[in-house]
Write a protein that holds these residues in place. Structure first.
Motif, PDB file in Angstrom:
ATOM      1  N   SER A  38       1.022  -1.163  -0.040  1.00  0.00           N
ATOM      2  CA  SER A  38       0.186   0.127  -0.042  1.00  0.00           C
ATOM      3  C   SER A  38       1.084   1.073  -0.057  1.00  0.00           C
ATOM      4  O   SER A  38       2.169   1.273   0.577  1.00  0.00           O
ATOM      5  CB  SER A  38      -0.989   0.099   1.155  1.00  0.00           C
ATOM      6  OG  SER A  38      -0.257   0.277   2.363  1.00  0.00           O
ATOM      7  N   PHE A  39       0.521   2.269  -0.868  1.00  0.00           N
ATOM      8  CA  PHE A  39       1.225   3.352  -0.904  1.00  0.00           C
ATOM      9  C   PHE A  39       0.242   4.561  -0.539  1.00  0.00           C
ATOM     10  O   PHE A  39      -0.604   4.852  -1.324  1.00  0.00           O
ATOM     11  CB  PHE A  39       1.851   3.701  -2.501  1.00  0.00           C
ATOM     12  CG  PHE A  39       2.613   2.546  -2.977  1.00  0.00           C
ATOM     13  CD1 PHE A  39       4.096   2.870  -3.075  1.00  0.00           C
ATOM     14  CD2 PHE A  39       2.211   1.433  -3.632  1.00  0.00           C
ATOM     15  CE1 PHE A  39       4.896   1.717  -3.479  1.00  0.00           C
ATOM     16  CE2 PHE A  39       3.090   0.500  -3.934  1.00  0.00           C
ATOM     17  CZ  PHE A  39       4.388   0.617  -3.881  1.00  0.00           C
ATOM     18  N   VAL A  40       0.474   5.035   0.496  1.00  0.00           N
ATOM     19  CA  VAL A  40      -0.287   6.049   1.034  1.00  0.00           C
ATOM     20  C   VAL A  40       0.194   7.518   0.936  1.00  0.00           C
ATOM     21  O   VAL A  40       1.465   7.541   1.575  1.00  0.00           O
ATOM     22  CB  VAL A  40      -0.645   5.959   2.598  1.00  0.00           C
ATOM     23  CG1 VAL A  40      -1.797   7.034   3.298  1.00  0.00           C
ATOM     24  CG2 VAL A  40      -1.201   4.516   2.791  1.00  0.00           C
ATOM     25  N   VAL A  41      -0.426   8.469   0.327  1.00  0.00           N
ATOM     26  CA  VAL A  41       0.139   9.688   0.362  1.00  0.00           C
ATOM     27  C   VAL A  41      -0.728  10.849   1.046  1.00  0.00           C
ATOM     28  O   VAL A  41      -1.980  10.883   0.542  1.00  0.00           O
ATOM     29  CB  VAL A  41       0.260  10.367  -0.986  1.00  0.00           C
ATOM     30  CG1 VAL A  41       0.769  11.799  -1.204  1.00  0.00           C
ATOM     31  CG2 VAL A  41       1.266   9.477  -1.903  1.00  0.00           C
ATOM     32  N   LYS A  42      -0.438  11.385   2.189  1.00  0.00           N
ATOM     33  CA  LYS A  42      -1.487  12.068   2.798  1.00  0.00           C
ATOM     34  C   LYS A  42      -1.177  13.632   3.092  1.00  0.00           C
ATOM     35  O   LYS A  42       0.199  13.734   3.292  1.00  0.00           O
ATOM     36  CB  LYS A  42      -1.547  11.313   4.178  1.00  0.00           C
ATOM     37  CG  LYS A  42      -2.745  12.054   5.035  1.00  0.00           C
ATOM     38  CD  LYS A  42      -2.658  11.191   6.575  1.00  0.00           C
ATOM     39  CE  LYS A  42      -3.741  11.736   7.648  1.00  0.00           C
ATOM     40  NZ  LYS A  42      -3.735  11.109   8.756  1.00  0.00           N
ATOM     41  N   ASP A  43      -1.928  14.371   3.089  1.00  0.00           N
ATOM     42  CA  ASP A  43      -1.512  15.925   3.364  1.00  0.00           C
ATOM     43  C   ASP A  43      -2.662  16.535   4.301  1.00  0.00           C
ATOM     44  O   ASP A  43      -3.745  16.151   4.393  1.00  0.00           O
ATOM     45  CB  ASP A  43      -1.362  16.761   2.140  1.00  0.00           C
ATOM     46  CG  ASP A  43      -2.789  16.951   1.291  1.00  0.00           C
ATOM     47  OD1 ASP A  43      -3.791  17.521   1.713  1.00  0.00           O
ATOM     48  OD2 ASP A  43      -2.801  16.270   0.089  1.00  0.00           O
ATOM     49  N   ASN A  44      -2.266  17.824   4.714  1.00  0.00           N
ATOM     50  CA  ASN A  44      -3.186  18.422   5.503  1.00  0.00           C
ATOM     51  C   ASN A  44      -3.510  19.910   4.998  1.00  0.00           C
ATOM     52  O   ASN A  44      -3.700  20.837   5.373  1.00  0.00           O
ATOM     53  CB  ASN A  44      -2.734  18.702   6.949  1.00  0.00           C
ATOM     54  CG  ASN A  44      -1.510  19.637   6.801  1.00  0.00           C
ATOM     55  OD1 ASN A  44      -0.824  19.761   5.855  1.00  0.00           O
ATOM     56  ND2 ASN A  44      -0.969  20.102   8.042  1.00  0.00           N
ATOM     57  N   GLY A  45      -3.753  19.709   3.108  1.00  0.00           N
ATOM     58  CA  GLY A  45      -3.930  21.063   2.663  1.00  0.00           C
ATOM     59  C   GLY A  45      -5.398  21.241   2.413  1.00  0.00           C
ATOM     60  O   GLY A  45      -6.253  21.036   3.366  1.00  0.00           O
ATOM     61  N   ILE A  46      -5.722  21.894   1.065  1.00  0.00           N
ATOM     62  CA  ILE A  46      -7.085  22.570   1.323  1.00  0.00           C
ATOM     63  C   ILE A  46      -8.221  21.408   1.145  1.00  0.00           C
ATOM     64  O   ILE A  46      -9.586  21.593   1.288  1.00  0.00           O
ATOM     65  CB  ILE A  46      -7.153  23.362   0.075  1.00  0.00           C
ATOM     66  CG1 ILE A  46      -7.081  22.591  -1.459  1.00  0.00           C
ATOM     67  CG2 ILE A  46      -6.136  24.601   0.214  1.00  0.00           C
ATOM     68  CD1 ILE A  46      -7.109  23.429  -2.656  1.00  0.00           C
TER      69      ILE A  46
END
Length: 383
Positions: free
Chosen positions: A141-149
């Motif tokens: 599993s490749f997870v890309v997480k941000d706290n953006g808009i």
């Protein structure tokens, strides 16, 4: 508009070097954006027509992730973001996959995270290996997480549609084509994987890609070859190719001017042929023995580069017949590179070209072809 507008401004201020430099920098930025747009449109077109194929080969996931990190991290640093990549949970590192397409998926997701996250935000990437129920395969599993808009619930339904962009994105002045996620979804589907998205406006977005890859076992000879390659890569060689004579086969005048200038700057002596027929005639003559390498365009009016290469390979003079030939062409897809190799070429460069790309290709040719060697002493520096 940026390219044409800044060109006009520069032409109107020829006596103002600072203004011209500013215009050139903005032209360069706009050109790169245009190139990205064109590449994505062409990529999507090939996917939709069913012409895209995967090219699986053994690769190290950890090395792939480090390459992706190197491509994406600087953009996050420029925005003063926290950028974290965790690959500690990879147990089976050596797998079979398409390295170009895998990198494309990850770079698209991470670049989006950086783009849609404000300054001082956070972008996290995590690769986890799960349990696999198929022998010889591993699930990742490749997870890309941000706290953006983030994105609205309604837009999440269309995030993988071609040319889809949420109105809040354009209101915030964030550029894009609306094709990146559509391309990503199609590639993941081709790989037999899945992709899902969770997002909330103002709180961020999380993409998860699930892929099953065949585990690739290395034999002792392969392990030794990889070890030797790593030792070789610890030094970076910078060579001078002064005195090497090149035949540039190109029918477009502007492309000839650009390529000639770049090659002359690194010390190459360049002669011109405007068509494949001219190149074959030159290499069939005594003059052909004076050349060390050919850069060959593919699409030309009388004889294309593939045909010219095949003709040259049949010449009686071994020196002329075995001259290294590199395709330098707008045909930029992987299948174009393979077609060039099948035609008898030694390499492939996709336009637009640059000094760095030319030097890299010359170094590879020098390594593979005994008849092409840099005359000057290598200057080695620690990598």
């Amino acid at each position: 508009n940026g390219i044409l507008g800044m060109t006009q401004i520069a032409m109107n201020h020829l006596n103002d070097p600072a203004r011209i430099l500013d215009c050139l920098q903005k032209i360069d930025d706009s050109s790169r954006h245009l190139l990205e747009l064109i590449n994505e449109v062409l990529d999507m077109s090939k996917i939709e027509s069913g012409d895209t194929t995967l090219h699986e080969e053994p690769l190290y996931l950890s090395k792939t992730m480090k390459i992706v990190d190197g491509v994406c991290r600087q953009a996050a640093v420029d925005k003063h973001q926290i950028f974290d990549m965790d690959i500690e949970e990879i147990r089976d590192d050596h797998v079979l996959a398409d390295p170009v397409r895998l990198r494309q998926v990850l770079i698209n997701l991470i670049s989006n995270g950086v783009k849609y996250t404000p300054e001082h935000g956070c972008v996290q990437v995590k690769v986890t290996q799960g349990n696999s129920f198929a022998e010889g395969k591993a699930r990742y599993s490749f997870v890309v997480k941000d706290n953006g808009i983030g994105m609205s619930r309604e837009f999440r339904k269309h995030v993988f549609d071609s040319f889809s962009r949420e109105h809040t994105v354009t209101e915030n002045g964030i550029g894009g084509t609306g094709l990146g996620m559509a391309i990503t979804k199609n590639i993941v589907d081709m790989m037999g994987g899945t992709i899902r998205v969770e997002s909330e406006v103002g709180k961020g977005t999380e993409f998860t890609v699930m892929l099953a890859c065949e585990i690739s076992e290395l034999n002792p000879e392969q392990k030794e070859a990889i070890k030797n390659k790593k030792q070789k890569n610890r030094t970076e060689s910078r060579r001078s190719y002064k005195g090497k004579k090149i035949l540039l086969v190109e029918d477009n005048e502007l492309n000839r001017e650009i390529a000639t200038a770049i090659m002359q700057e690194i010390g190459l002596d360049v002669d011109i042929a405007e068509d494949g027929t001219d190149a074959v005639n030159i290499m069939s003559s005594v003059e052909g023995r004076s050349y060390d390498l050919i850069f060959m365009d593919i699409q030309m009016p009388k004889m294309d580069g593939y045909t010219a290469t095949r003709e040259i390979r049949t010449l009686k003079d071994p020196k002329c017949a075995n001259i290294p030939i590199v395709a330098m062409t707008a045909n930029a897809f992987e299948e174009d590179r393979e077609k060039a190799i099948r035609a008898g070429m030694n390499g492939h460069i996709a336009k637009p070209i640059s000094t760095e790309v030319i030097l890299e290709k010359l170094s590879l040719i020098e390594h593979d072809c005994a008849c092409f060697k840099a005359d000057c002493k290598n200057i080695k520096t620690e990598q």
